[in-house]
Write a protein that holds these residues in place. Structure first.
Motif, PDB file in Angstrom:
ATOM      1  N   VAL A  44       0.994  -1.296  -0.074  1.00  0.00           N
ATOM      2  CA  VAL A  44       0.005   0.070  -0.035  1.00  0.00           C
ATOM      3  C   VAL A  44       0.828   1.204   0.116  1.00  0.00           C
ATOM      4  N   TYR A  45       2.067   1.205   0.995  1.00  0.00           N
ATOM      5  CA  TYR A  45       2.795   2.411   0.987  1.00  0.00           C
ATOM      6  C   TYR A  45       3.521   2.643  -0.575  1.00  0.00           C
ATOM      7  N   HIS A  46       4.001   1.506  -1.056  1.00  0.00           N
ATOM      8  CA  HIS A  46       4.557   1.680  -2.509  1.00  0.00           C
ATOM      9  C   HIS A  46       3.621   2.067  -3.567  1.00  0.00           C
ATOM     10  N   ASN A  47       2.496   1.912  -3.280  1.00  0.00           N
ATOM     11  CA  ASN A  47       1.457   2.036  -4.383  1.00  0.00           C
ATOM     12  C   ASN A  47       0.500   3.329  -4.023  1.00  0.00           C
ATOM     13  N   GLN A  48       1.217   4.473  -3.654  1.00  0.00           N
ATOM     14  CA  GLN A  48       0.551   5.568  -3.248  1.00  0.00           C
ATOM     15  C   GLN A  48      -0.764   5.370  -2.436  1.00  0.00           C
ATOM     16  N   ASP A  49      -1.019   4.355  -1.566  1.00  0.00           N
ATOM     17  CA  ASP A  49      -2.133   4.321  -0.686  1.00  0.00           C
ATOM     18  C   ASP A  49      -3.169   3.845  -1.322  1.00  0.00           C
ATOM     19  N   ASN A  50      -3.089   3.057  -2.539  1.00  0.00           N
ATOM     20  CA  ASN A  50      -4.170   2.590  -3.085  1.00  0.00           C
ATOM     21  C   ASN A  50      -4.055   0.922  -2.777  1.00  0.00           C
ATOM     22  N   GLY A  51      -5.053   0.750  -2.126  1.00  0.00           N
ATOM     23  CA  GLY A  51      -5.503  -0.547  -1.603  1.00  0.00           C
ATOM     24  C   GLY A  51      -5.476  -1.623  -2.660  1.00  0.00           C
ATOM     25  N   GLU A  52      -6.248  -1.224  -3.599  1.00  0.00           N
ATOM     26  CA  GLU A  52      -6.732  -2.294  -4.749  1.00  0.00           C
ATOM     27  C   GLU A  52      -5.587  -2.609  -5.349  1.00  0.00           C
ATOM     28  N   ALA A  54      -2.381  -2.156  -4.380  1.00  0.00           N
ATOM     29  CA  ALA A  54      -1.370  -3.061  -3.632  1.00  0.00           C
ATOM     30  C   ALA A  54      -1.813  -4.487  -3.459  1.00  0.00           C
ATOM     31  N   THR A  55      -2.970  -4.638  -3.520  1.00  0.00           N
ATOM     32  CA  THR A  55      -3.386  -6.022  -3.335  1.00  0.00           C
ATOM     33  C   THR A  55      -2.986  -6.965  -4.683  1.00  0.00           C
ATOM     34  N   LYS A  56      -3.247  -6.130  -5.719  1.00  0.00           N
ATOM     35  CA  LYS A  56      -3.016  -7.018  -7.021  1.00  0.00           C
ATOM     36  C   LYS A  56      -1.434  -7.240  -7.111  1.00  0.00           C
ATOM     37  N   VAL A  57      -0.645  -6.307  -6.862  1.00  0.00           N
ATOM     38  CA  VAL A  57       0.987  -6.424  -6.904  1.00  0.00           C
ATOM     39  C   VAL A  57       1.145  -7.299  -6.064  1.00  0.00           C
ATOM     40  N   LEU A  58       0.583  -7.480  -4.478  1.00  0.00           N
ATOM     41  CA  LEU A  58       0.975  -8.440  -3.500  1.00  0.00           C
ATOM     42  C   LEU A  58       0.773  -9.713  -4.100  1.00  0.00           C
ATOM     43  N   ASN A  59      -0.377 -10.057  -4.618  1.00  0.00           N
ATOM     44  CA  ASN A  59      -0.978 -11.223  -5.141  1.00  0.00           C
ATOM     45  C   ASN A  59       0.062 -11.902  -6.190  1.00  0.00           C
ATOM     46  N   GLU A  60       0.521 -10.879  -7.146  1.00  0.00           N
ATOM     47  CA  GLU A  60       1.370 -11.384  -8.160  1.00  0.00           C
ATOM     48  C   GLU A  60       2.777 -11.666  -7.724  1.00  0.00           C
ATOM     49  N   VAL A  61       3.151 -11.126  -6.761  1.00  0.00           N
ATOM     50  CA  VAL A  61       4.462 -11.541  -6.181  1.00  0.00           C
ATOM     51  C   VAL A  61       4.335 -12.662  -5.568  1.00  0.00           C
ATOM     52  N   ILE A  62       3.250 -13.094  -4.564  1.00  0.00           N
ATOM     53  CA  ILE A  62       3.168 -14.244  -4.128  1.00  0.00           C
ATOM     54  C   ILE A  62       2.968 -15.451  -5.009  1.00  0.00           C
ATOM     55  N   PHE A  63       2.042 -15.263  -6.007  1.00  0.00           N
ATOM     56  CA  PHE A  63       2.100 -16.229  -7.050  1.00  0.00           C
ATOM     57  C   PHE A  63       3.291 -16.623  -7.695  1.00  0.00           C
ATOM     58  N   ASP A  64       4.123 -15.656  -7.865  1.00  0.00           N
ATOM     59  CA  ASP A  64       5.448 -15.750  -8.693  1.00  0.00           C
ATOM     60  C   ASP A  64       6.234 -16.485  -7.624  1.00  0.00           C
ATOM     61  N   LEU A  65       6.353 -16.149  -6.780  1.00  0.00           N
ATOM     62  CA  LEU A  65       7.087 -16.790  -5.501  1.00  0.00           C
ATOM     63  C   LEU A  65       6.806 -18.210  -5.232  1.00  0.00           C
ATOM     64  N   LEU A  66       5.617 -18.506  -5.309  1.00  0.00           N
ATOM     65  CA  LEU A  66       5.277 -19.805  -5.063  1.00  0.00           C
ATOM     66  C   LEU A  66       5.443 -20.896  -6.468  1.00  0.00           C
ATOM     67  N   ASP A  97       9.943  -3.354  -6.370  1.00  0.00           N
ATOM     68  CA  ASP A  97      10.422  -3.426  -7.803  1.00  0.00           C
ATOM     69  C   ASP A  97       8.991  -3.257  -8.677  1.00  0.00           C
ATOM     70  N   LYS A  98       8.002  -4.215  -8.436  1.00  0.00           N
ATOM     71  CA  LYS A  98       6.974  -4.092  -9.305  1.00  0.00           C
ATOM     72  C   LYS A  98       6.082  -2.868  -9.227  1.00  0.00           C
ATOM     73  N   SER A  99       6.081  -2.267  -7.942  1.00  0.00           N
ATOM     74  CA  SER A  99       5.338  -0.916  -7.707  1.00  0.00           C
ATOM     75  C   SER A  99       6.130   0.231  -8.249  1.00  0.00           C
ATOM     76  N   THR A 100       7.380   0.142  -8.528  1.00  0.00           N
ATOM     77  CA  THR A 100       8.192   1.175  -9.150  1.00  0.00           C
ATOM     78  C   THR A 100       8.070   1.115 -10.641  1.00  0.00           C
ATOM     79  N   ILE A 101       8.295  -0.039 -11.159  1.00  0.00           N
ATOM     80  CA  ILE A 101       8.532  -0.318 -12.483  1.00  0.00           C
ATOM     81  C   ILE A 101       7.143  -0.135 -13.236  1.00  0.00           C
ATOM     82  N   ASN A 102       6.103  -0.773 -12.698  1.00  0.00           N
ATOM     83  CA  ASN A 102       4.698  -0.935 -13.169  1.00  0.00           C
ATOM     84  C   ASN A 102       3.832   0.187 -12.340  1.00  0.00           C
TER      85      ASN A 102
END
Length: 105
Positions: A44-52, A54-66, A97-102
């Motif tokens: 959320v912090y790295h996506n300008q307090d945009n919770g939606e 942030a959730t998308k970025v985090l879920n993508e990170v977790i999916f890729d991680l797994l 990185d995903k928040s900054t690059i995209n």
């Protein structure tokens, strides 16, 4: 609308016993569950307090991680980097990185 690419990773069998893989998967999944809220706040912090977003970025990170081999994830989980695990540090860096690059995820 930007479509996200899924990368299919093919890993060869490492000869690790299946019971060990099961234990490692459980440890990793529990760690992801326990860290999700903290990681989400970071996203959320790295996506300008945009919770939606942030959730998308985090879920993508977790999916890729797994998609990584369970042995690698277990190694990261059990290696400390200061007060955090290397797994935490990888997740946090990838979120950043995903928040900054995209910025328009």
């Amino acid at each position: 609308m930007r479509k996200s690419r899924s990368i299919v990773v093919n890993h060869t069998d490492t000869g690790t016993p299946s019971f060990f893989k099961t234990i490692c998967k459980t440890d990793v999944i529990n760690h992801v569950r326990d860290g999700y809220e903290r990681w989400h706040n970071y996203a959320v912090y790295h996506n300008q307090d945009n919770g939606e977003k942030a959730t998308k970025v985090l879920n993508e990170v977790i999916f890729d991680l797994l998609q990584e081999p369970v042995e690698r994830l277990a190694e990261l989980l059990h290696t400390m980097a200061g007060q955090y695990t290397e797994l935490d540090m990888l997740v946090l860096q990838t979120i950043k990185d995903k928040s900054t690059i995209n910025p328009k995820n």
